[in-house]
Design an enzyme around this catalytic site. Sequence first.
Site, PDB file in Angstrom:
ATOM      1  CE  LYS A 224      -3.829  -2.417   2.161  1.00  0.00           C
ATOM      2  NZ  LYS A 224      -4.465  -2.888   3.399  1.00  0.00           N
TER       3      LYS A 224
ATOM      4  CD  GLN B 153      -3.356  -4.475   6.563  1.00  0.00           C
ATOM      5  OE1 GLN B 153      -3.282  -3.493   5.832  1.00  0.00           O
ATOM      6  NE2 GLN B 153      -3.995  -5.573   6.208  1.00  0.00           N
TER       7      GLN B 153
ATOM      8  CG  ASP C  49      -9.683  -0.316   5.037  1.00  0.00           C
ATOM      9  OD1 ASP C  49      -9.456  -0.621   3.844  1.00  0.00           O
ATOM     10  OD2 ASP C  49      -9.031  -0.763   5.997  1.00  0.00           O
TER      11      ASP C  49
END
Length: 278
Positions: free
Chosen positions: A47, A91, A114
């Site tokens: 990422k 994460q 997200d």
Amino acid sequence: MIIDGRKIAQDLRADIATQVALLGRKPGLAVILVGDDPASSVYVRNKGDACKEAGFYAEKINKSSDITQAELLAEVERLNNDDRVDGILVQLPLPKHLDASQVIEAIDPTKDVDGFHSENIGKLMQNKPFLRPCTPKGVMTLLATIGVGLVGKNCVVVGSSNIVGRPMAMEFLNARATVTICNSKTQDLPRKLKQADIIVVAVGIPKMIQGEWIKQGAVVIDVGINRLDGGSLIGDVDFESAKEVASCITPVPGGVGPMTIATLLENTLIAYRVREEK
Ligand code: NDP
């Protein structure tokens, strides 16, 4: 046809980089990694690399696995108030002693790239989407790019997690498809799959879906990422048998995975534009 997710993701990233080059301030993404889980570390590194390549400001925050809930919440709050940061990603999975749900709810919904905050999930449910979960949104981009129409189609989603299956089903419903959502208690999965024009599988069981369960000409999207002992990755669909009946199918790796990262950049750019317009 084998769907080339790498190519479609690369094109999306190139388009984002072109847009970013014209901006005054760089869009910023902060990624928090707790602990040193090897798979999570690889995802976070990928990422970060994608961010830099697209011209984003990228901040990677490594926290040791013994961080307390309060310390993690304080870190999220710091990022909520940092003007360089348009998107915040924590994460997952987090170590067992931490409450992931509370951490996600602490993220400013306008920075929740997200798309997991209840406010963003609620907007998706009401068909008023803002920041949409990356993997299902990436699947929608894949399908649109290869010209798969969804109105009136039978879509079967296997798996109903908060991060993939449920939002995937909502995406299909919002696109006016007819949706069946399956879970581990679903009866006679092969019969349900035989009805499907479009199948999305996000379960986490290697090669679970057999070609003979799939209707001739169906579109098959395999979200699963399973690491074999030798280190290689395979999906939840038995690719060899499924590709004989599917009209289009995603490989693993090289299908949905790259789209998830490209969509994260896309969401960060959306969050950036909203904040700039304020
Ligand atoms: P979860 O473990 O959170 O959810 C799995 C889902 O599969 C659950 O809803 C479960 O049902 C269902 N399930 C389990 N067994 C069966 C079965 N026999 N038949 C039907 N459904 C079943 O997984 P995630 O959604 O987080 O991830 C799924 C897979 O996708 C994993 O391989 C993961 O690595 C991958 N993934 C890939 C991404 C990408 O970018 N390509 C992004 C995110 C995930 P129940 O609710 O009843 O337990």
